[in-house]
Every structure is written in structure tokens, then in C-alpha cells.
Write a protein that holds these residues in place. Sequence first.
Motif, short mmCIF file in Angstrom:
data_model
loop_
_atom_site.label_atom_id
_atom_site.label_comp_id
_atom_site.label_asym_id
_atom_site.label_seq_id
_atom_site.Cartn_x
_atom_site.Cartn_y
_atom_site.Cartn_z
N GLU A 148 59.93 53.97 48.50
CA GLU A 148 60.82 55.02 47.99
C GLU A 148 62.14 55.04 48.75
O GLU A 148 62.17 54.92 49.97
N VAL A 149 63.21 55.17 48.00
CA VAL A 149 64.57 55.23 48.57
C VAL A 149 65.25 56.48 48.02
O VAL A 149 65.23 56.73 46.82
N VAL A 150 65.86 57.25 48.91
CA VAL A 150 66.57 58.48 48.53
C VAL A 150 68.01 58.36 48.96
O VAL A 150 68.31 57.92 50.09
N ALA A 151 68.89 58.75 48.05
CA ALA A 151 70.33 58.66 48.36
C ALA A 151 70.71 59.75 49.35
O ALA A 151 70.15 60.86 49.36
N VAL A 152 71.68 59.43 50.18
CA VAL A 152 72.17 60.40 51.16
C VAL A 152 72.98 61.47 50.42
O VAL A 152 73.85 61.15 49.59
N PRO A 153 72.69 62.73 50.66
CA PRO A 153 73.43 63.77 49.94
C PRO A 153 74.91 63.79 50.34
O PRO A 153 75.27 63.37 51.44
N ALA A 154 75.71 64.29 49.44
CA ALA A 154 77.15 64.37 49.70
C ALA A 154 77.42 65.44 50.76
O ALA A 154 76.60 66.32 51.01
N PRO A 155 78.59 65.35 51.40
CA PRO A 155 78.91 66.36 52.44
C PRO A 155 78.93 67.79 51.91
O PRO A 155 78.63 68.72 52.65
N ASN A 156 79.30 67.96 50.63
CA ASN A 156 79.37 69.32 50.08
C ASN A 156 78.09 69.70 49.34
O ASN A 156 78.10 70.64 48.52
#
Length: 296
Positions: free
Chosen positions: A71-79
Motif C-alpha cells: 500500500e502506498v499513500v500520497a503525502v497530504p498537501a500543506p493546506n
Amino acid sequence: MAVVPPTPVTPTPPPPPVTPPPVTPTVVTAPAASNAHAERPEKFSGTDFKTWQQKMLFYLTTLHLARFLKEVVAVPAPNADTQARSAFDAWSHSDFLCHNYTLNGLNNTLYSIYLGKKYKTEDAGIKKFVVGKFLEFKMVDTKTVINQVQEFQIILHDIMAEGMMISESFQVAALIEKLPPLWKEFKNYLKHKRKEMGLEDLIVRLRIEEDNRKAEIKTGKMLMEAKTNLVEPNTTKKRKHFGKDVKQGKNKKWKGTCWNCGKTNHKPRIVAYQRRTISIEQMLFNTNLCLLTCLK
């Protein structure tokens, strides 16, 4: 007609603003690991990788961490909102546990190779150290060849990790040259092969040859045990028969007349004087001796 004044209408105050309940973010918490860790596999030492892989997969499944292998999860945006950040943090923690549980299943040598920290305390002479270890490495007959081949591959990995590239043909030739003394004939056989082999092909041949040698040793032991359990042919009858003949020959009665006492079926003790002229003293001696024999 009297005019009724209108009743003053008091304005209805607006309803108070309804504050929405706080949204609780859905946080992916890390699964609680078992205290016993009963399904933890043995540490991987370089042999039987597929078996160890299946056991490790089952172990991670019991901890609810197997999905983090793929499983790979994208890094959330700063906002991003708080819920997204909390979910990502929880996922990162579970992924960290999965990753380190897997690394913890390696033995110390392979773990050090993965981390790239082996012999890093001696940065100045590390290249000379690994080259010296490669040159001094020799296989012995007291260990299995496959286990020693894996040690040799670790040394090759250390050399290439230091930026010193070695061709596969050189690795094959070096591995053949470092076979133990009892493998001398098989070593000569590999040297005289004209067709080039890869390193993996050579390891497969060595594994097959070692299995065949183990089977021959086991068969030899079984033959030795079978020989020890064989019953020797019974020759006691012949020996007893031969002994009886000898005994019967000794006890066989002599048919004739003694020239000393004149009795029949009596063999005189002294045969050397038969048919020979002897003195009177000797004749008397023989007669006395014969009488003594008869008395017995």
C-alpha cells in the motif's frame, strides 16, 4: 364608531446560531501487536528464502500489517485538513512497524548489509579489508558448500558496495577455485567445461552435487549396516566331522600282536625297535614299558 388602535407587534428574535458538532477525524490507528508474537519466524540467514517469506507474510498478517507491504499513500498537501494529516500520520506509523518487523527478521549480517553500516567505523581501510577478506576466504570440508557459497556472496556484495565492480565470469572462476579439498575432482570438471556458466547456474550445480554426495554417504552407511547383519555360512559341521575323524583315528584300535608281551590288539609304545635286532637290556626295558602300558 370608535377606532381601535393596532396592537404593536413585537419582532421575534432570530434563533441562535447552531454550532455544528466537532468532526472527529477518522484516524487509522496502528494495530495492537500480540504480546507473545508466537508466529514470529526464525531470523533469515540467506537460505530457504521462500519458506521464510511465507512465514513472515503470515506473521505480518496476524499483526494486521501485511497490507502495508504494497500500500502506498500520497503525502497530504500543506493546506490539508486535520483529518487527512492524522490519517497519514497513523498510516506512516503502521508502515514503519511493518518495515521494521520485516528487517528484524534478518540476522545481524544481512541486517548490517541492508543498512549499509558494516565496517563503517574503519572508513579509511574498508576497501583493503573487504579485498583481503575475499582473498583469504577458503572453503572447508567441515561445513556445507551451499552455506559457504552464501558467505562468499556476502563478501562479493561488500566489495561491490564499495564501488569495486567484479565481472560475473570472474566471480564464477573465483568460486570454483575456492571449493574445498574433497571437491577436487568436481573442481577440475568445472574448470574443463568450455561453456560459460553464470553465477546462479554454478550455485545450482553445486547444490545438486552436494545433494548427490549426501545421498551416496547415506547409501554407503546402509550397505555397511547390511553387511554387518549378514550371517556367515555354517562350517561347524565340517569342522566337527574333521575333528571326529581325527579323534577316531587316534582312538582306532591297532590290530596285531605286540612283540614284547605277545598280546593281540595291543600296540607297543616303542615302534622304532620293531623288526630290528636289539640288546637283551633294551628288550627287557621295552617289555617292562609294555607291561606298564597294559596295566594302564
